[in-house]
Scaffold this motif. Structure first.
Motif, PDB file in Angstrom:
ATOM      1  N   ARG A   1      92.222 -37.453  34.523  1.00  0.00           N
ATOM      2  CA  ARG A   1      90.808 -37.091  34.539  1.00  0.00           C
ATOM      3  C   ARG A   1      90.170 -37.689  35.786  1.00  0.00           C
ATOM      4  O   ARG A   1      90.404 -38.842  36.123  1.00  0.00           O
ATOM      5  CB  ARG A   1      90.109 -37.644  33.294  1.00  0.00           C
ATOM      6  CG  ARG A   1      90.720 -37.202  31.981  1.00  0.00           C
ATOM      7  CD  ARG A   1      90.396 -35.774  31.625  1.00  0.00           C
ATOM      8  NE  ARG A   1      89.021 -35.647  31.157  1.00  0.00           N
ATOM      9  CZ  ARG A   1      88.664 -35.826  29.885  1.00  0.00           C
ATOM     10  NH1 ARG A   1      89.564 -36.164  28.973  1.00  0.00           N
ATOM     11  NH2 ARG A   1      87.405 -35.678  29.515  1.00  0.00           N
ATOM     12  N   ASP A   2      89.351 -36.887  36.475  1.00  0.00           N
ATOM     13  CA  ASP A   2      88.679 -37.392  37.677  1.00  0.00           C
ATOM     14  C   ASP A   2      87.174 -37.161  37.628  1.00  0.00           C
ATOM     15  O   ASP A   2      86.514 -37.046  38.651  1.00  0.00           O
ATOM     16  CB  ASP A   2      89.276 -36.746  38.930  1.00  0.00           C
ATOM     17  CG  ASP A   2      89.184 -35.223  38.915  1.00  0.00           C
ATOM     18  OD1 ASP A   2      88.592 -34.682  37.954  1.00  0.00           O
ATOM     19  OD2 ASP A   2      89.693 -34.594  39.853  1.00  0.00           O
TER      20      ASP A   2
ATOM     21  N   LEU B   1      95.116 -45.060  27.211  1.00  0.00           N
ATOM     22  CA  LEU B   1      94.183 -44.716  28.272  1.00  0.00           C
ATOM     23  C   LEU B   1      94.228 -45.773  29.364  1.00  0.00           C
ATOM     24  O   LEU B   1      94.067 -46.964  29.098  1.00  0.00           O
ATOM     25  CB  LEU B   1      92.766 -44.604  27.690  1.00  0.00           C
ATOM     26  CG  LEU B   1      91.757 -43.858  28.567  1.00  0.00           C
ATOM     27  CD1 LEU B   1      90.795 -43.058  27.708  1.00  0.00           C
ATOM     28  CD2 LEU B   1      90.970 -44.851  29.421  1.00  0.00           C
ATOM     29  N   TYR B   2      94.455 -45.324  30.591  1.00  0.00           N
ATOM     30  CA  TYR B   2      94.595 -46.227  31.735  1.00  0.00           C
ATOM     31  C   TYR B   2      93.605 -45.839  32.824  1.00  0.00           C
ATOM     32  O   TYR B   2      93.603 -44.712  33.313  1.00  0.00           O
ATOM     33  CB  TYR B   2      96.029 -46.153  32.280  1.00  0.00           C
ATOM     34  CG  TYR B   2      96.285 -47.056  33.465  1.00  0.00           C
ATOM     35  CD1 TYR B   2      95.984 -48.412  33.412  1.00  0.00           C
ATOM     36  CD2 TYR B   2      96.847 -46.554  34.636  1.00  0.00           C
ATOM     37  CE1 TYR B   2      96.227 -49.248  34.493  1.00  0.00           C
ATOM     38  CE2 TYR B   2      97.107 -47.374  35.723  1.00  0.00           C
ATOM     39  CZ  TYR B   2      96.793 -48.728  35.644  1.00  0.00           C
ATOM     40  OH  TYR B   2      97.030 -49.549  36.721  1.00  0.00           O
ATOM     41  N   ILE B   3      92.727 -46.776  33.177  1.00  0.00           N
ATOM     42  CA  ILE B   3      91.723 -46.554  34.216  1.00  0.00           C
ATOM     43  C   ILE B   3      92.268 -47.055  35.547  1.00  0.00           C
ATOM     44  O   ILE B   3      92.593 -48.238  35.692  1.00  0.00           O
ATOM     45  CB  ILE B   3      90.416 -47.323  33.909  1.00  0.00           C
ATOM     46  CG1 ILE B   3      89.879 -46.961  32.523  1.00  0.00           C
ATOM     47  CG2 ILE B   3      89.379 -47.072  34.999  1.00  0.00           C
ATOM     48  CD1 ILE B   3      89.240 -45.622  32.408  1.00  0.00           C
ATOM     49  N   THR B   4      92.396 -46.186  36.529  1.00  0.00           N
ATOM     50  CA  THR B   4      92.811 -46.637  37.855  1.00  0.00           C
ATOM     51  C   THR B   4      91.622 -46.751  38.803  1.00  0.00           C
ATOM     52  O   THR B   4      91.657 -47.522  39.750  1.00  0.00           O
ATOM     53  CB  THR B   4      93.861 -45.678  38.469  1.00  0.00           C
ATOM     54  OG1 THR B   4      93.294 -44.367  38.580  1.00  0.00           O
ATOM     55  CG2 THR B   4      95.092 -45.617  37.599  1.00  0.00           C
TER      56      THR B   4
ATOM     57  N   ILE C   1     102.952 -45.579  34.482  1.00  0.00           N
ATOM     58  CA  ILE C   1     101.898 -44.752  33.885  1.00  0.00           C
ATOM     59  C   ILE C   1     101.407 -43.692  34.861  1.00  0.00           C
ATOM     60  O   ILE C   1     101.196 -42.528  34.477  1.00  0.00           O
ATOM     61  CB  ILE C   1     100.723 -45.638  33.409  1.00  0.00           C
ATOM     62  CG1 ILE C   1     101.207 -46.614  32.336  1.00  0.00           C
ATOM     63  CG2 ILE C   1      99.595 -44.767  32.851  1.00  0.00           C
ATOM     64  CD1 ILE C   1     100.168 -47.616  31.895  1.00  0.00           C
ATOM     65  N   VAL C   2     101.223 -44.065  36.116  1.00  0.00           N
ATOM     66  CA  VAL C   2     100.764 -43.111  37.126  1.00  0.00           C
ATOM     67  C   VAL C   2     101.771 -41.979  37.303  1.00  0.00           C
ATOM     68  O   VAL C   2     101.410 -40.833  37.589  1.00  0.00           O
ATOM     69  CB  VAL C   2     100.511 -43.840  38.463  1.00  0.00           C
ATOM     70  CG1 VAL C   2     100.290 -42.841  39.592  1.00  0.00           C
ATOM     71  CG2 VAL C   2      99.297 -44.759  38.344  1.00  0.00           C
TER      72      VAL C   2
ATOM     73  N   LYS D   1      89.230 -42.041  38.218  1.00  0.00           N
ATOM     74  CA  LYS D   1      90.587 -41.554  37.965  1.00  0.00           C
ATOM     75  C   LYS D   1      91.125 -42.265  36.728  1.00  0.00           C
ATOM     76  O   LYS D   1      91.183 -43.491  36.685  1.00  0.00           O
ATOM     77  CB  LYS D   1      91.515 -41.796  39.149  1.00  0.00           C
ATOM     78  CG  LYS D   1      92.890 -41.139  38.941  1.00  0.00           C
ATOM     79  CD  LYS D   1      93.775 -41.253  40.159  1.00  0.00           C
ATOM     80  CE  LYS D   1      95.122 -40.561  39.923  1.00  0.00           C
ATOM     81  NZ  LYS D   1      96.024 -40.702  41.079  1.00  0.00           N
ATOM     82  N   THR D   2      91.483 -41.476  35.752  1.00  0.00           N
ATOM     83  CA  THR D   2      91.978 -42.004  34.488  1.00  0.00           C
ATOM     84  C   THR D   2      93.185 -41.185  34.039  1.00  0.00           C
ATOM     85  O   THR D   2      93.199 -39.967  34.188  1.00  0.00           O
ATOM     86  CB  THR D   2      90.888 -41.912  33.402  1.00  0.00           C
ATOM     87  OG1 THR D   2      89.715 -42.568  33.859  1.00  0.00           O
ATOM     88  CG2 THR D   2      91.357 -42.541  32.113  1.00  0.00           C
ATOM     89  N   ILE D   3      94.173 -41.877  33.506  1.00  0.00           N
ATOM     90  CA  ILE D   3      95.347 -41.184  32.971  1.00  0.00           C
ATOM     91  C   ILE D   3      95.305 -41.319  31.454  1.00  0.00           C
ATOM     92  O   ILE D   3      95.306 -42.424  30.910  1.00  0.00           O
ATOM     93  CB  ILE D   3      96.638 -41.768  33.537  1.00  0.00           C
ATOM     94  CG1 ILE D   3      96.669 -41.546  35.053  1.00  0.00           C
ATOM     95  CG2 ILE D   3      97.862 -41.119  32.881  1.00  0.00           C
ATOM     96  CD1 ILE D   3      97.771 -42.262  35.765  1.00  0.00           C
ATOM     97  N   VAL D   4      95.233 -40.179  30.785  1.00  0.00           N
ATOM     98  CA  VAL D   4      95.096 -40.138  29.333  1.00  0.00           C
ATOM     99  C   VAL D   4      96.391 -39.591  28.728  1.00  0.00           C
ATOM    100  O   VAL D   4      96.827 -38.491  29.051  1.00  0.00           O
ATOM    101  CB  VAL D   4      93.915 -39.236  28.913  1.00  0.00           C
ATOM    102  CG1 VAL D   4      93.756 -39.251  27.392  1.00  0.00           C
ATOM    103  CG2 VAL D   4      92.622 -39.686  29.586  1.00  0.00           C
ATOM    104  N   THR D   5      96.983 -40.376  27.855  1.00  0.00           N
ATOM    105  CA  THR D   5      98.216 -39.972  27.172  1.00  0.00           C
ATOM    106  C   THR D   5      97.960 -39.961  25.671  1.00  0.00           C
ATOM    107  O   THR D   5      97.678 -41.001  25.072  1.00  0.00           O
ATOM    108  CB  THR D   5      99.370 -40.950  27.484  1.00  0.00           C
ATOM    109  OG1 THR D   5      99.580 -40.993  28.898  1.00  0.00           O
ATOM    110  CG2 THR D   5     100.647 -40.519  26.783  1.00  0.00           C
ATOM    111  N   LYS D   6      98.032 -38.788  25.067  1.00  0.00           N
ATOM    112  CA  LYS D   6      97.852 -38.658  23.622  1.00  0.00           C
ATOM    113  C   LYS D   6      99.188 -38.249  23.001  1.00  0.00           C
ATOM    114  O   LYS D   6      99.862 -37.346  23.508  1.00  0.00           O
ATOM    115  CB  LYS D   6      96.797 -37.604  23.293  1.00  0.00           C
ATOM    116  CG  LYS D   6      95.375 -38.002  23.653  1.00  0.00           C
ATOM    117  CD  LYS D   6      94.404 -36.915  23.216  1.00  0.00           C
ATOM    118  CE  LYS D   6      92.980 -37.275  23.578  1.00  0.00           C
ATOM    119  NZ  LYS D   6      92.026 -36.212  23.167  1.00  0.00           N
TER     120      LYS D   6
END
Length: 287
Positions: free
Chosen positions: A21-22, A39-42, A138-139, A89-94
Motif C-alpha cells: 500500500r502506498d 502489517l509492516y510499515i516501511t 517481508i519486503v 509504504k506498507t506491506i500487508v499480509t493477510k
C-alpha cells in the motif's frame, strides 16, 4: 471510524493475500476480519489502534493482528493534504489460520508457530531489531510467486515464533475480538471524531453529542466498546502523539504540550509520566 467486518479483496478460496500500500490511512475505518494480518510499515507514521491499545507507529513498525480483532492505522493529518510530499509504504499480509491446511499446525514440529498464532489474538508488536532483521524477507514477499509466498511466510512466522518475550509486546489488554457489528456505526463516528480532533478541546458533553447520547449513557457505552474511559482514551492518544513528536522532532516540550491538546504543562507532564513511565524530558534523553 466505522467498525465493520471486512472481507478480503482476494478470491474467496485464496488463503493468503499479500500487497503493498502506498496511500495514507491504510483503512478508512476501524475494522476487523477473519484473516490474521501481518502489517509492516516501511515509510510513514501516525497512530495505530489495536483492540484497546493506542500507540504511535514509525517506519519499521511490525504488528501481527489476530482474527476479528478491531484495528486501524491512521496517518498524521499532514498526510491528507493535497500538497503533501509525505511518502507511505506498507506491506500487508493477510492469511487464514489454516493457510497451509487444517492439520499442519497440529504437528508437534509446528508448535511454536501455532502458539504465535494463538497469542496474536490480542495483537503483537515486535521490536525494531526484529523488524530490521526481517525487513528483506517481508519486503520480498509481494514479488514472489504464490508458492514461494507460502514458503516465505512460513519462514517469517517461524522466526517470529522464536522471538523472546522481551522483543515483543502484547497490544490489547483485553479480549476485544468481534463477532457482531452491534453499535459499530456509533463507535465509528466517535473514534473518527477523536482521532481527527484530539489536539482541540473535546469535552464530555461534546463527544456525547457526537454520539447522540446522554453523558452517562455515553460513558457506559464507550467503556464497554474500548475498555477505557473517554478521558483515559483521549489522554493516551494525546500522549502517544506527543511521544512520537519527541522522538522525531526537536520541538520544545512546552510546545509539544499544546500541540497535542493539553492546556497545562503540569498536567501534560503528569499524564506523560503516568502513561509512558517517564517525564517528557527523560523520555527524550533516553532516545
Amino acid at each position: 471510524m466505522k467498525l465493520v467486518l471486512k472481507k478480503s479483496d482476494s478470491v474467496v478460496s485464496k488463503k493468503l493475500n499479500i500487497h503493498t500500500r502506498d496511500v495514507p490511512c491504510l483503512d478508512a475505518m476501524w475494522h476487523y476480519h477473519p484473516e490474521i494480518e501481518l502489517l509492516y510499515i516501511t515509510q510513514s507514521n501516525g497512530i495505530r489502534f489495536v483492540g484497546d491499545s493506542v500507540a504511535p507507529f514509525f517506519p519499521g513498525d511490525l504488528v501481527l493482528v489476530g482474527s476479528y480483532l478491531p484495528h486501524l492505522w491512521r496517518n498524521d493529518a499532514s498526510y491528507y493534504t493535497e500538497e503533501t510530499t509525505e511518502q507511505v509504504k506498507t506491506i500487508v499480509t493477510k492469511f487464514t489460520k489454516d493457510f497451509l491446511g487444517d492439520e499442519v499446525f497440529k504437528i508437534a514440529e509446528f508448535y511454536e508457530i501455532k502458539k504465535l498464532i494463538d497469542d496474536c489474538k490480542f495483537g503483537l508488536s515486535f521490536g525494531k531489531e526484529i523488524s530490521k532483521h526481517l525487513h528483506d524477507d517481508i519486503v520480498q514477499l509481494p514479488t514472489l510467486s504464490p508458492t514461494r509466498q507460502y514458503i516465505k511466510l512460513l519462514d517469517i512466522l517461524d522466526k517470529l515464533s522464536l522471538v523472546s518475550k522481551e522483543d515483543r509486546t502484547v497490544l490489547s489488554s483485553s479480549d476485544m475480538r468481534q463477532t457482531t457489528t452491534e453499535s459499530s456505526e456509533r463507535i465509528d463516528t466517535v473514534l473518527k471524531y477523536i482521532s481527527d480532533n484530539y489536539a482541540s478541546s473535546i469535552s464530555l458533553d461534546n463527544i456525547s453529542g457526537v454520539a447522540c447520547m446522554t453523558t452517562n449513557s455515553f460513558c457506559r457505552f464507550f467503556k464497554k466498546m474500548t475498555n477505557k474511559s473517554f478521558t483515559q482514551f483521549l489522554n493516551e492518544i494525546r500522549i502517544k502523539n506527543a511521544s512520537r513528536i519527541l522522538v522525531q522532532e526537536n520541538t520544545p516540550i512546552s510546545e509539544v504540550c499544546y500541540i497535542v491538546g493539553f492546556n497545562s504543562l503540569t498536567n501534560f507532564n503528569k499524564q506523560f509520566k503516568q502513561i509512558m513511565g517517564a517525564t517528557p524530558k527523560k523520555f527524550r534523553e533516553a532516545i
